[in-house]
Design an enzyme around this catalytic site. Structure first.
Site, mmCIF file in Angstrom:
data_model
loop_
_atom_site.group_PDB
_atom_site.id
_atom_site.type_symbol
_atom_site.label_atom_id
_atom_site.label_comp_id
_atom_site.label_asym_id
_atom_site.label_seq_id
_atom_site.Cartn_x
_atom_site.Cartn_y
_atom_site.Cartn_z
ATOM 1 N N HIS A 372 -19.055 4.758 -14.971
ATOM 2 C CA HIS A 372 -17.714 4.437 -14.485
ATOM 3 C C HIS A 372 -17.285 5.252 -13.275
ATOM 4 O O HIS A 372 -16.114 5.178 -12.886
ATOM 5 C CB HIS A 372 -16.680 4.655 -15.596
ATOM 6 C CG HIS A 372 -16.640 3.558 -16.619
ATOM 7 N ND1 HIS A 372 -15.980 2.368 -16.426
ATOM 8 C CD2 HIS A 372 -17.200 3.477 -17.853
ATOM 9 C CE1 HIS A 372 -16.119 1.597 -17.497
ATOM 10 N NE2 HIS A 372 -16.856 2.250 -18.379
ATOM 11 N N LYS A 563 -1.199 3.883 -12.041
ATOM 12 C CA LYS A 563 -2.568 4.209 -12.432
ATOM 13 C C LYS A 563 -2.648 5.707 -12.624
ATOM 14 O O LYS A 563 -1.683 6.426 -12.357
ATOM 15 C CB LYS A 563 -3.586 3.728 -11.395
ATOM 16 C CG LYS A 563 -3.318 4.216 -9.987
ATOM 17 C CD LYS A 563 -4.335 3.651 -9.006
ATOM 18 C CE LYS A 563 -4.098 2.195 -8.749
ATOM 19 N NZ LYS A 563 -5.098 1.315 -9.362
ATOM 20 N N ARG A 564 -3.790 6.180 -13.061
ATOM 21 C CA ARG A 564 -3.993 7.608 -13.221
ATOM 22 C C ARG A 564 -3.789 8.314 -11.884
ATOM 23 O O ARG A 564 -4.133 7.794 -10.833
ATOM 24 C CB ARG A 564 -5.406 7.848 -13.759
ATOM 25 C CG ARG A 564 -5.778 9.267 -14.059
ATOM 26 C CD ARG A 564 -7.090 9.298 -14.866
ATOM 27 N NE ARG A 564 -8.156 8.559 -14.217
ATOM 28 C CZ ARG A 564 -9.008 9.100 -13.336
ATOM 29 N NH1 ARG A 564 -8.905 10.385 -13.006
ATOM 30 N NH2 ARG A 564 -9.971 8.373 -12.813
ATOM 31 N N LYS A 569 -7.228 7.979 -5.553
ATOM 32 C CA LYS A 569 -6.427 6.773 -5.727
ATOM 33 C C LYS A 569 -5.276 6.708 -4.725
ATOM 34 O O LYS A 569 -4.596 5.703 -4.596
ATOM 35 C CB LYS A 569 -5.906 6.685 -7.160
ATOM 36 C CG LYS A 569 -7.040 6.525 -8.184
ATOM 37 C CD LYS A 569 -6.534 6.452 -9.598
ATOM 38 C CE LYS A 569 -7.658 6.358 -10.618
ATOM 39 N NZ LYS A 569 -8.343 5.062 -10.628
ATOM 40 N N THR A 671 -8.945 -2.012 -13.076
ATOM 41 C CA THR A 671 -8.525 -3.183 -13.848
ATOM 42 C C THR A 671 -7.043 -3.461 -13.644
ATOM 43 O O THR A 671 -6.586 -4.576 -13.869
ATOM 44 C CB THR A 671 -8.802 -2.998 -15.360
ATOM 45 O OG1 THR A 671 -8.232 -1.764 -15.803
ATOM 46 C CG2 THR A 671 -10.296 -3.003 -15.648
ATOM 47 N N LYS A 675 -4.876 -7.086 -13.541
ATOM 48 C CA LYS A 675 -3.671 -7.400 -14.316
ATOM 49 C C LYS A 675 -2.537 -7.849 -13.410
ATOM 50 O O LYS A 675 -1.833 -8.827 -13.691
ATOM 51 C CB LYS A 675 -3.242 -6.176 -15.123
ATOM 52 C CG LYS A 675 -4.231 -5.734 -16.175
ATOM 53 C CD LYS A 675 -3.987 -4.304 -16.613
ATOM 54 C CE LYS A 675 -5.164 -3.775 -17.403
ATOM 55 N NZ LYS A 675 -5.178 -2.314 -17.511
#
Length: 837
Positions: A372, A563-564, A569, A671, A675
């Site tokens: 991952h 998100k995290r 990110k 993901t 969504k």
């Protein structure tokens, strides 16, 4: 709009009978009386939630027993999905929908004046995960059951999860997440299946017996018990109910009465307290030696319990483990369960007396590994001295695996010492480290990435030597999401509109959404589509107002970044653009700007100081903008605390713009991007992870792609990236950086965000914020311009929904089942409902 009710697909769908509102109401009231010990008049909201959940669980258990009996009778091959996280979210609403009982439940509760939706809101999110890894695992369990595959989840029953996030003056504060305070009505404890787990001790080498090899015996160990708790995983529209088995740690000898009677009351419970710590918290901090040791024990605890349980199930039907891999597949969700390689070998060698060569054949054939991450720092390594202290027998086995493996590499690639160094399971250095990713790759017959770009980079950059040796082992399995939770349950307005237009086949076959494409050209449909989105935005705005006292404009563009929290990110890039937009408004207060609400949701790991500073930075920007009359009504920045599944279920349907802006080549898949697009948000994204495949699916005209690509990022890194040069050539970016350095967003605390400025300008800008800023800001302007034309925006959003079929977790699971697990569906029929083993 008509409520969607799924019908089971087999003739066995009446396993629970045609449950009526009156029958369900009777079960509900029985549980209030007999499970909660109360009269209805004295029942609390929690009593009602627990009683309804148990009433629904009763119906699921009937199918669960039939499912397990069917698997046993048919000797079905089973898959066991090992994951440190299962981010399940709330279960009541989802389970009711999967059973096709929502109208019945609402009617039953209505007779008592109760609201089903309100009861659902009392349910806490299960503290079993944190980010995309855990949510993916939850989606896969849903798909396994819905597609009628024999599948089990194995995880840890964390007492406190990760943490509950609060903000204090904009800073993240971590509080215990006591999600089990009132128990969990969905779980069934199985103390009779408790598993012994050994840790610590030492190895004694014994002489060979006869012609056999020398023997190693693990002695002086400490024992703890893994107690299983089962949660039913209900397939949608079928009779299949699989199991998520979570392990809770307890002392093998919980209370020392002899020590207590001697007056040493503290020591009498020390062993119990130590053992229970293992399943207390998700991801204990590794900043201390004790935290690192606990994390290693957690990972081994999961593996030891799960392997032994899988073996127990197998031996109920078979005399030996010789055909174990033919009947069982164990999938490792990232490197956390990689110790399964050593543990399965240990079990075969030490407890089943299987020779080494055959044990290795069985182990490799049974195990599969999903990678991952491409971040080297995220690939787990364990110090050899620590592993020798905690798991001496496993370290011995890992060294033997490594010796045999490296011998084979030397034969194939003679005199290639650099290759040997890179593929070795043990990294040499001042302190030797066991490389868990290498162990997982060597010990598995299949290795997969989770998006096409990620899988390509995995083979080309991260582990090229392994990919050259075993090209047949490597494949791509792009992640997916379950449409049952991430559209049907969380966005009932859009689900009903879609079903009205094209029928309900999409619930079990998301490719059917393609039939929605012609409707994207119909003005009436687009108006209704926009009305659903607006209702979702108003619902979210009301929640923000009620919980946080913040007023947001539902007419504004909802720009969502949830998100995290990690630097790659690039929540920070989003913040830089917000500052640029703020400056534009200040320069032209009378200008015509599209109103925006920037919504953030993310947790930072407790020891990740830069991530926590970024949270404070975003909150501080929001405070400055909220006080400025020039900005009021135009830009609002809201960082919602304690982001979780239930909050995501409110945010995702309301989003207009989806921020997926990771540095190209860093995000494995994502993901959240799936969504949000499935619910009609347009993606603002880099050419990274699954963004690429989403762009290919929805069309480049219906997505905002910006920034440098992975190859360009790699070239800049190699040639020497100089972030200050990017700032020097962009006046707007220079001003943004100057405002940070000058304390514009830290009034009264000069220098508060100096580290952020230094990270961007002086410390190398590791994640290329400055290089991508201009492209990002220009794409954001295009998004604002498009949002003015609501019909065109709605058409593009509707096409996103219609073209998201390939991103169902059903597709992912079918690929795993066909190409890695060799697994076939096993439908469950009424005849299976008989006394079980």
């Amino acid at each position: 709009m008509k409520e969607l009710r799924m019908k089971p697909t087999t003739a066995a769908h009446k396993l629970n009978g045609d449950i009526t509102a009156d029958a369900l109401l009777a079960r509900f009231q029985d549980h209030i009386k007999y499970s909660r010990g109360k009269h209805f008049a004295g029942a609390t909201d929690f009593d009602k939630l627990a009683s309804l959940s148990r009433a629904i669980r009763d119906l699921a258990v009937e199918r669960m027993l039939a499912t397990q009996q069917t698997y046993y009778d048919r000797d079905a091959k089973r898959v066991y999905y090992l994951s440190m996280e299962f981010l399940m979210g709330r279960l009541l609403s989802n389970n009711v929908i999967s059973l096709g009982l929502r109208p019945v439940v609402e009617k039953a509760l209505g007779k008592l004046g109760l609201s089903f939706e309100q009861l659902c809101n009392y349910e806490p999110d299960a503290g079993l995960g944190n980010g995309g890894l855990g949510r993916l695992a939850a989606c896969y369990l849903d798909s396994l059951a819905t597609l009628e595959y024999p599948g089990y989840g194995y995880g840890i029953r964390y007492r406190h999860g990760m943490f509950r996030q609060e903000f204090d003056n904009g800073w993240q504060m971590e509080r215990p997440d006591d999600w089990l305070k009132f128990g969990n009505p969905w779980e069934i404890i199985r103390p009779e299946d408790a598993v012994p787990v050994l840790v610590y001790g030492r190895i004694e080498n014994l002489p060979a017996i006869g012609d056999g090899p020398p023997r190693s015996v693990w002695v002086d160990w400490q024992m703890i018990d893994g107690v299983p708790y089962d949660i039913p995983i209900i397939g949608c529209g079928v009779n299949t109910v699989n199991i998520l088995r979570l392990w809770s740690a307890r002392a093998a000898e919980g209370f020392r009465l002899d020590v207590f009677n001697q007056g040493d009351y503290v020591r009498a419970i020390q062993e119990k307290n130590w053992a229970e710590t293992i399943s207390k918290v998700l991801y204990p901090s590794e900043n201390t030696h004790a935290g690192k040791e606990l994390r290693l024990i957690q990972e081994y605890f999961l593996v030891a319990c799960s392997v032994r349980d899988a073996v127990r199930r197998h031996l109920k039907k078979h005399e030996s483990l010789d055909n174990f891999a033919e009947k069982n597949a164990l999938q490792l969700n990232d490197t956390h369960p990689a110790l399964a390689v050593a543990e399965l070998m240990r079990h075969l060698l030490d407890e089943q007396d299987v020779p080494w060569e055959r044990s290795w054949e069985i182990t490799v054939a049974a195990l599969g590994y999903t990678n991952h991450t491409l971040l080297p720092e995220a690939l787990e390594k364990w110090p050899v001295p620590l592993m020798e202290r905690v798991l001496p027998r496993h370290l011995q086995i890992i060294y033997e695996i490594n010796d045999r493996f490296l011998d084979s590499v030397r034969l194939r690639y003679p005199n290639d010492d650099e290759r040997i160094r890179r593929v070795s399971l043990v990294e040499e250095g001042e302190v030797k480290q066991v490389r868990m990713a290498n162990l997982a790759i060597v010990g598995s017959h299949a290795v997969n990435g989770v998006a096409q770009l990620h899988s390509d980079l995995l083979k080309a950059n991260l582990v090229p030597e392994f990919a050259q040796m075993w090209p047949e082992r490597f494949s791509n399995k792009t992640n997916g999401i379950t449409q049952r939770r991430w559209l049907l349950a969380c966005n009932p307005g859009l689900a009903a509109l879609i079903t009205e237009c094209i029928g309900d086949k999409w619930v079990r076959d998301l490719d059917a959404l393609r039939k929605l494409e012609p409707f994207a050209e119909k003005p009436e449909f687009l108006q209704r589509f926009l009305a659903v989105k607006q209702a979702n935005k108003q619902r979210l705005a009301a929640l923000i107002g009620e919980r946080h006292g913040i007023a947001v404009d539902p007419q504004s563009l909802f720009d969502v970044h949830v998100k995290r929290l990690h630097e790659y990110k690039r929540q920070l890039l989003n913040a830089l653009h917000i500052i640029a937009l703020y400056h534009r408004i200040k320069d032209n207060p009378a200008g015509d700007f599209v109103p925006r609400t920037f919504l953030f949701g993310a947790k930072a790991a407790p020891g990740y100081h830069m991530a926590k500073r970024i949270i404070k930075f975003v909150n501080s920007i929001g405070e400055v903008l909220a006080r400025d009359p020039d900005v009021r009504g135009r830009v609002r920045v809201v960082f919602l605390p304690d982001y979780c599944v239930s909050l995501a279920e409110m945010i995702v349907p309301a989003a207009d713009l989806s921020e997926q802006i990771s540095t190209a080549g860093k995000e494995a898949s994502g993901t959240g991007n799936m969504k949000l697009a499935l619910n009609g948000a347009l993606t603002m994204g880099t050419w990274d992870g699954a963004n690429i495949e989403i762009a290919e699916a929805v069309g480049l005209d219906n997505i905002f792609i910006f920034g440098h690509r992975a190859g360009q990022i790699e070239a800049m890194s190699r040639d020497g990236y100089r972030p200050h040069e990017w700032a020097e050539r962009d006046a707007e970016l220079r001003r943004v950086l100057a405002s940070i350095r000058q304390g514009e967003f830290s009034p009264g605390a000069p220098g508060l965000f100096d580290d952020i400025h230094r990270a961007l300008v002086e410390w190398g800008d590791t994640y290329f914020h400055l290089a991508d800023f201009r492209s990002y800001a220009d794409s954001q302007q295009r998004a604002s311009d498009l949002f003015r034309d609501r019909t065109t925006w709605a058409r593009k959003a509707a096409l996103n929904v219609a073209r998201m079929g390939r991103f169902s977790s059903d597709r992912s699971i079918r690929e795993y089942a066909r190409e890695i697990w060799n697994l076939r569906p096993v439908p469950v029929k009424v005849a299976a409902a008989k006394p079980t083993m």
